[in-house]
Write an enzyme that holds these catalytic residues in place. Sequence first.
Site, PDB file in Angstrom:
ATOM      1  CB  THR B 141     -56.297   3.814 -42.273  1.00  0.00           C
ATOM      2  OG1 THR B 141     -57.651   4.033 -41.855  1.00  0.00           O
ATOM      3  CG2 THR B 141     -56.335   2.803 -43.395  1.00  0.00           C
ATOM      4  CG  ASP B 143     -61.247   4.695 -41.021  1.00  0.00           C
ATOM      5  OD1 ASP B 143     -61.898   4.456 -39.989  1.00  0.00           O
ATOM      6  OD2 ASP B 143     -60.891   5.833 -41.356  1.00  0.00           O
ATOM      7  CD  GLU B 246     -67.160   8.629 -37.392  1.00  0.00           C
ATOM      8  OE1 GLU B 246     -67.218   9.636 -36.692  1.00  0.00           O
ATOM      9  OE2 GLU B 246     -66.105   8.224 -37.928  1.00  0.00           O
ATOM     10  CD  GLN B 302     -63.611   4.174 -32.326  1.00  0.00           C
ATOM     11  OE1 GLN B 302     -64.140   3.344 -33.025  1.00  0.00           O
ATOM     12  NE2 GLN B 302     -64.269   5.203 -31.837  1.00  0.00           N
TER      13      GLN B 302
END
Lengths: 420, 420
Positions: B141, B143, B246, B302
């Site tokens: 991920t 993230d 975000e 990204q």
Amino acid sequence: MKKNVIVGQSGGPTAAINSSLAGVYRTAKDRGAKKVYGMIYGVQGLLEGRYIDLADHIKTELDVELLKRTPAAFLGSCRYKLPEIFEDKSVYEKIFQIMDELEIEAFIYIGGNDSMDTIKKLSDYAIVTGHPTRFIGCPKTIDNDLALTDHTPGFGSAAKYIGTSMKEIIRDSFCLEYSKGLVTIVEIMGRNAGWLTGAVALSKGEDCEGPDLIYLPEIPFDLNIFTEKVKKLLEEKNSVVVAVSEGIRLENGEYVCSMGNQIDFVDAFGHKQLSGTASFLSSYIAGEFGCKTRAIELSTLQRAASHAASRVDILEAYQVGGAAVKAADEGDTGKMVVLNRLSDDPYQCGTEVKDVHKIANDEKLVPRKWVNKEGNYVTEEFVSYVKPLIQGDVSPVMVDGIPRHLYQPEELRNRKKIKK
Amino acid sequence: MKKNVIVGQSGGPTAAINSSLAGVYRTAKDRGAKKVYGMIYGVQGLLEGRYIDLADHIKTELDVELLKRTPAAFLGSCRYKLPEIFEDKSVYEKIFQIMDELEIEAFIYIGGNDSMDTIKKLSDYAIVTGHPTRFIGCPKTIDNDLALTDHTPGFGSAAKYIGTSMKEIIRDSFCLEYSKGLVTIVEIMGRNAGWLTGAVALSKGEDCEGPDLIYLPEIPFDLNIFTEKVKKLLEEKNSVVVAVSEGIRLENGEYVCSMGNQIDFVDAFGHKQLSGTASFLSSYIAGEFGCKTRAIELSTLQRAASHAASRVDILEAYQVGGAAVKAADEGDTGKMVVLNRLSDDPYQCGTEVKDVHKIANDEKLVPRKWVNKEGNYVTEEFVSYVKPLIQGDVSPVMVDGIPRHLYQPEELRNRKKIKK
């Protein structure tokens, strides 16, 4: 050269404009210039007496290489348009006074249409007043819309980045399944000229089908025909990818990006919200079909991504800078260096100089015959034209995992401090 | 291995997820697996009987190299969550029936939190029913929010792209002078975890001052304090650059991105327009100070920019894929491969396996101590943690100026055709 050279950058920044600056610097030094000055914020800064000695910043061969790989305008840029000579002579007198103080023999200006207008006016003024300084323009714009030159430095690197990113976006768009499909709208720079938007077609190849639709600003956009087209594509494909220029307009001239703002939208704080072309079209399509949509703006990155620059572009930008100095040294004035393509395959291209009066304020658009009949894709001819300009890479100088640039002059970084 | 292996990809795509797939394929083949199947669209596709034989796509050593450099999920991905075993056994029966038909010995799933939940449930079911197939998870991920592993493959490449792009955006932002200054707001992915947003600090170095402010979703956002901060910066600098996740929220939990939509905005076509965090904040700041503002979303790029991937990341992703197969072959099940950092400098990192029950559905956030006191920048510790993960490059295989990928299976490209 016996005296000094001054160089400025003007208009929107690119990934190659500093390579031209490097070319100007090196050639001027090689030809004997004592000093090479850089205008801070172009001619507008020069009028305020702001300039630097480039030798304070470019000290080694490595610095030259770093400058070639540094995005945006190293010297800062401006969008200043000189008044007509008959309107306000004082501006000209001031510029020439500064140049005399600095003993300037050649004035090189790197920029687009507006910058060539500056070269034209300054060289006219010099001729009229019998002043010996010579004025040469260096083409630069990602938009590729300058007349008389085959293409402009800066365009190739932007096109390479756009083609590469579009290919990555297309791959990403096929990853997940959506019950009603996914429509991705990618917005690309270019108010009037579609050169950059057309470059998305570079993503098409043996390993990628490319985008489904490409809309350039040269062709009037029809929202109904577009919607029908997307509808049909959604029946066939799970993911539909559309490239649009920020500047696409309806038949009546209205910008598509302004359609999203037909009702004044003021948020809770009283600020008006504006939406872009991709953002409007993606909400519109989502509303029509209930499908998943995504709006992507390539934004600043398409002109600043020096990490993915084209070698052909960076080298040509460098050559064009050198050719400008050479032309001035050999007595030319009121000219712009142009790129003259001799052949596509093998790609051969040389520099020439042309009268700037024939260039200034003229916009080169994508020819109608390089867009398909339906007006929603570029032709093979378009792709053959662009392809040689994106060849080769300029390896970034990596320091700790991130590309190294030549540090910007302090005059730009702490402007307000300096001014006080 | 004596029988076959099946591998799937799940969740959001990354620039490194296909390198893990390449690692799974190669190690399975090296260890004697007869066939390596790939689930099309993860376990959701598998339930519909959709899979391919990877040998039909990876035919040469070059194909392995291309796959490592191909962004997004080669096999397609899903966001499907298995029901609890006691809720709906039939789903499990179906999956195991397909696996039995395919003679699957090891089931490897490359993904994030939800995917590890799948591994957990399937391995639990196998244990309860005495089924011999082994289930191993491969972390993935951008993230970086998976528990128990030092970091996740995919994060390093995204961080490298974000640091590089941020540096280019900052340079670009200093090019033009605006009378009231320019404020650029850059929006980065990450709903709850600020790892990616913090990576903008990588742009800071000897040749770049980095962004001025960084806001992570872990810290409540205060619009008034932010506005005051920007006001002060605008007095000192010509260009202010702010990075926001975000997912930033107010103290009361409200998303900042939803503040722009407090008044329902319906355009002329009846479609609701949504604005993002950067878009809202940039209009807000423009309204407050009358300065020029710019909103940039790094968007899909990204996670898809394999052209700028990190070598450490791509190699670790490959290793993790191999380690998953090895673990399954050696009898492990219900485990996830984790990356275990031994030291920062020199960077040393190995793989281990950990019980997936301890990982699934747990979110690793940026520790508070890695954000400064004011909550508007990351600390040196944060940067030291990320830096080793962005080192080195994976040269793209360039064909005609554009990176080459391994072509996606037709099952993804023409899904609806295949289904009919």
